[in-house]
Design an enzyme around this catalytic site. Structure first.
Site, PDB file in Angstrom:
ATOM      1  CB  SER A 146     112.326  23.985-106.252  1.00 56.47           C
ATOM      2  OG  SER A 146     111.749  24.408-107.654  1.00 56.47           O
ATOM      3  CE1 TYR A 159     109.046  19.589-105.367  1.00 56.24           C
ATOM      4  CE2 TYR A 159     108.587  21.489-106.808  1.00 56.24           C
ATOM      5  CZ  TYR A 159     109.500  20.774-106.386  1.00 56.24           C
ATOM      6  OH  TYR A 159     110.635  20.422-106.754  1.00 56.24           O
TER       7      TYR A 159
HETATM    8  N1  LIG Z   1     112.940  18.159-112.178  1.00 58.24           N
HETATM    9  C1  LIG Z   1     112.631  19.363-111.752  1.00 58.24           C
HETATM   10  O1  LIG Z   1     112.268  20.031-112.616  1.00 58.24           O
HETATM   11  C2  LIG Z   1     113.160  19.853-110.567  1.00 58.24           C
HETATM   12  C3  LIG Z   1     113.107  21.450-110.418  1.00 58.24           C
HETATM   13  C4  LIG Z   1     113.797  21.946-109.051  1.00 58.24           C
HETATM   14  C5  LIG Z   1     113.904  21.174-108.251  1.00 58.24           C
HETATM   15  N2  LIG Z   1     113.880  19.685-108.252  1.00 58.24           N
HETATM   16  C6  LIG Z   1     114.361  18.995-107.109  1.00 58.24           C
HETATM   17  O2  LIG Z   1     115.411  18.150-107.413  1.00 58.24           O
HETATM   18  C7  LIG Z   1     115.457  16.993-106.615  1.00 58.24           C
HETATM   19  C8  LIG Z   1     115.662  15.763-107.436  1.00 58.24           C
HETATM   20  O3  LIG Z   1     114.449  15.410-108.312  1.00 58.24           O
HETATM   21  P1  LIG Z   1     114.623  14.960-109.714  1.00 58.24           P
HETATM   22  O4  LIG Z   1     114.053  15.861-110.500  1.00 58.24           O
HETATM   23  O5  LIG Z   1     115.943  14.501-110.218  1.00 58.24           O
HETATM   24  O6  LIG Z   1     113.572  14.029-109.640  1.00 58.24           O
HETATM   25  P2  LIG Z   1     113.423  12.284-109.735  1.00 58.24           P
HETATM   26  O7  LIG Z   1     114.189  11.841-111.048  1.00 58.24           O
HETATM   27  O8  LIG Z   1     112.250  11.865-109.758  1.00 58.24           O
HETATM   28  O9  LIG Z   1     114.534  12.051-108.641  1.00 58.24           O
HETATM   29  C9  LIG Z   1     113.944  11.850-107.334  1.00 58.24           C
HETATM   30  C10 LIG Z   1     114.667  10.963-106.404  1.00 58.24           C
HETATM   31  O10 LIG Z   1     114.127  11.171-105.060  1.00 58.24           O
HETATM   32  C11 LIG Z   1     114.231   9.757-104.412  1.00 58.24           C
HETATM   33  N3  LIG Z   1     112.837   9.690-103.446  1.00 58.24           N
HETATM   34  C12 LIG Z   1     111.532  10.001-103.691  1.00 58.24           C
HETATM   35  N4  LIG Z   1     111.135   9.706-102.713  1.00 58.24           N
HETATM   36  C13 LIG Z   1     111.831   8.938-101.987  1.00 58.24           C
HETATM   37  C14 LIG Z   1     111.417   8.523-100.683  1.00 58.24           C
HETATM   38  N5  LIG Z   1     110.436   8.381 -99.888  1.00 58.24           N
HETATM   39  N6  LIG Z   1     112.632   7.892 -99.878  1.00 58.24           N
HETATM   40  C15 LIG Z   1     113.746   7.930-100.606  1.00 58.24           C
HETATM   41  N7  LIG Z   1     113.963   8.492-101.679  1.00 58.24           N
HETATM   42  C16 LIG Z   1     112.978   9.103-102.500  1.00 58.24           C
HETATM   43  C17 LIG Z   1     113.914   8.709-105.744  1.00 58.24           C
HETATM   44  O11 LIG Z   1     114.147   7.411-105.549  1.00 58.24           O
HETATM   45  P3  LIG Z   1     113.281   6.041-105.213  1.00 58.24           P
HETATM   46  O12 LIG Z   1     112.181   6.422-106.103  1.00 58.24           O
HETATM   47  O13 LIG Z   1     114.206   5.086-105.741  1.00 58.24           O
HETATM   48  O14 LIG Z   1     113.087   6.280-103.951  1.00 58.24           O
HETATM   49  C18 LIG Z   1     114.793   9.556-106.617  1.00 58.24           C
HETATM   50  O15 LIG Z   1     115.929   9.119-106.905  1.00 58.24           O
HETATM   51  C19 LIG Z   1     114.397  17.200-105.809  1.00 58.24           C
HETATM   52  O16 LIG Z   1     114.349  17.579-104.511  1.00 58.24           O
HETATM   53  C20 LIG Z   1     113.305  18.088-106.473  1.00 58.24           C
HETATM   54  O17 LIG Z   1     112.162  18.707-105.775  1.00 58.24           O
HETATM   55  C21 LIG Z   1     113.602  19.022-109.410  1.00 58.24           C
END
Ligand SMILES: NC(=O)c1ccc[n+]([C@@H]2O[C@H](COP(=O)([O-])OP(=O)(O)OC[C@H]3O[C@@H](n4cnc5c(N)ncnc54)[C@H](OP(=O)(O)O)[C@@H]3O)[C@@H](O)[C@H]2O)c1
Length: 267
Positions: A146, A159
């Site tokens: 990130s 985080y």
């Molecule tokens: N959104 C942002 O602004 C942003 C910015 C920079 C980086 N990111 C990064 O992008 C990545 C994806 O995030 P997103 O924004 O797409 O969030 P999201 O929609 O909340 O997706 C997170 C995913 O991770 C899975 N997950 C969470 N905890 C888990 C666990 N204990 N075991 C297995 N799966 C797990 C969730 O699935 P289940 O709940 O079904 O397990 C979901 O599929 C993350 O690494 C995040 O840090 C996000």
């Protein structure tokens, strides 16, 4: 180095039940004709995604339901993913965040954050790297960090620390794996309108359509471009790239001070 060819080959995607992971799995199937093995805790969502990808794009799609904060599930994901299947790509994307005062983060919640964002990534990378290198197949691994890994983010302190770890670990691993032909890409997006914002409460502060905020499909396209081109580090979008440049030029204390004003909870 040759590009990473995903067509007709298997790619593992963790955190594919929503947001960026779901859209990366879709992009692999739709735009690259790749087979996908998707991982997350919510079985219903994964099964619906697999059905969609098989029907619409004619690829093979399977799921492994697992909680990546549990070490035994992490081991099982690797075993099931590689049983009678050669993976060519792996995208370690699953992640969770916490928004609020760092000192109020409960020990158990911190452990889950660390286990999901860091420990599972280190263990899966260690298991997957030799597999992706087997038979000289020169596969690819992508770790999702990130912009919060480039800049210290107050009120997302833990985080931000986990994502800084992923950035440093991934860039170092890329060099170690170079002789094997396996590429490691660290993908470092800024804000993406996903469930992560709802779950953490950050949606009170940042919304779809805000300056620099990406949609998940848009961000997934950037991620797949970097992955298949075997880029070592990719920061998508001009605003995030400007922040990455600022992270190189400005003192970290100054960056943290400015970031605090954006992220401080409350009115
Ligand atoms: N959104 C942002 O602004 C942003 C910015 C920079 C980086 N990111 C990064 O992008 C990545 C994806 O995030 P997103 O924004 O797409 O969030 P999201 O929609 O909340 O997706 C997170 C995913 O991770 C899975 N997950 C969470 N905890 C888990 C666990 N204990 N075991 C297995 N799966 C797990 C969730 O699935 P289940 O709940 O079904 O397990 C979901 O599929 C993350 O690494 C995040 O840090 C996000």
């Amino acid at each position: 180095m040759t590009t990473l060819e995903l067509r007709g080959r298997w790619t593992l995607v963790t955190g594919a039940s929503s947001g960026l992971g779901l859209e990366m799995a879709r992009a692999i199937a739709r735009d690259h004709g790749g087979h996908v093995l998707v991982v997350a805790r919510r079985r219903d969502r994964l099964e619906a995604l697999c059905e969609e990808l098989r029907t619409r794009h004619g690829v093979q799609a399977e799921c492994v339901v697992a909680d990546l904060s549990r070490p035994e599930d992490v081991e099982r994901v690797f075993t099931e993913a590689t049983r009678e299947r050669q993976l060519h790509g792996a995208v370690l994307n699953a992640g969770v965040t916490y928004w609020g005062d760092a000192v109020k983060l409960a020990p158990g919640a911190f452990q889950t954050l660390l286990d999901t964002n860091v420990t599972s990534v280190v263990r899966l990378s260690a298991l997957l790297a030799p597999h992706l290198a087997a038979h000289g197949t020169r596969g690819g691994l992508m770790l999702v960090s990130s912009v919060a890994g480039l800049i210290p983010v107050p009120y997302q302190a833990a985080y931000s620390g986990t994502k800084a770890f992923v950035l440093s670990y991934g860039q170092a691993l890329a060099q170690e794996l170079r002789p094997t032909g396996v590429s490691v890409t660290v993908f470092a997006p800024g804000g993406i309108a996903t469930e992560l914002l709802e779950h953490s409460g950050l949606s009170q502060r940042f919304k779809a359509g805000d300056l620099g905020m990406m949609t998940a499909p848009e961000c997934a396209t950037h991620a797949l471009r970097a992955f298949t081109r075997r880029r070592t580090l990719s920061v998508p979008g001009w605003l995030n790239q400007a922040l990455a440049l600022a992270a190189r030029l400005l003192p970290r204390g100054v960056l943290a001070q400015h970031t605090a004003t954006l992220y401080r909870p409350g009115p």
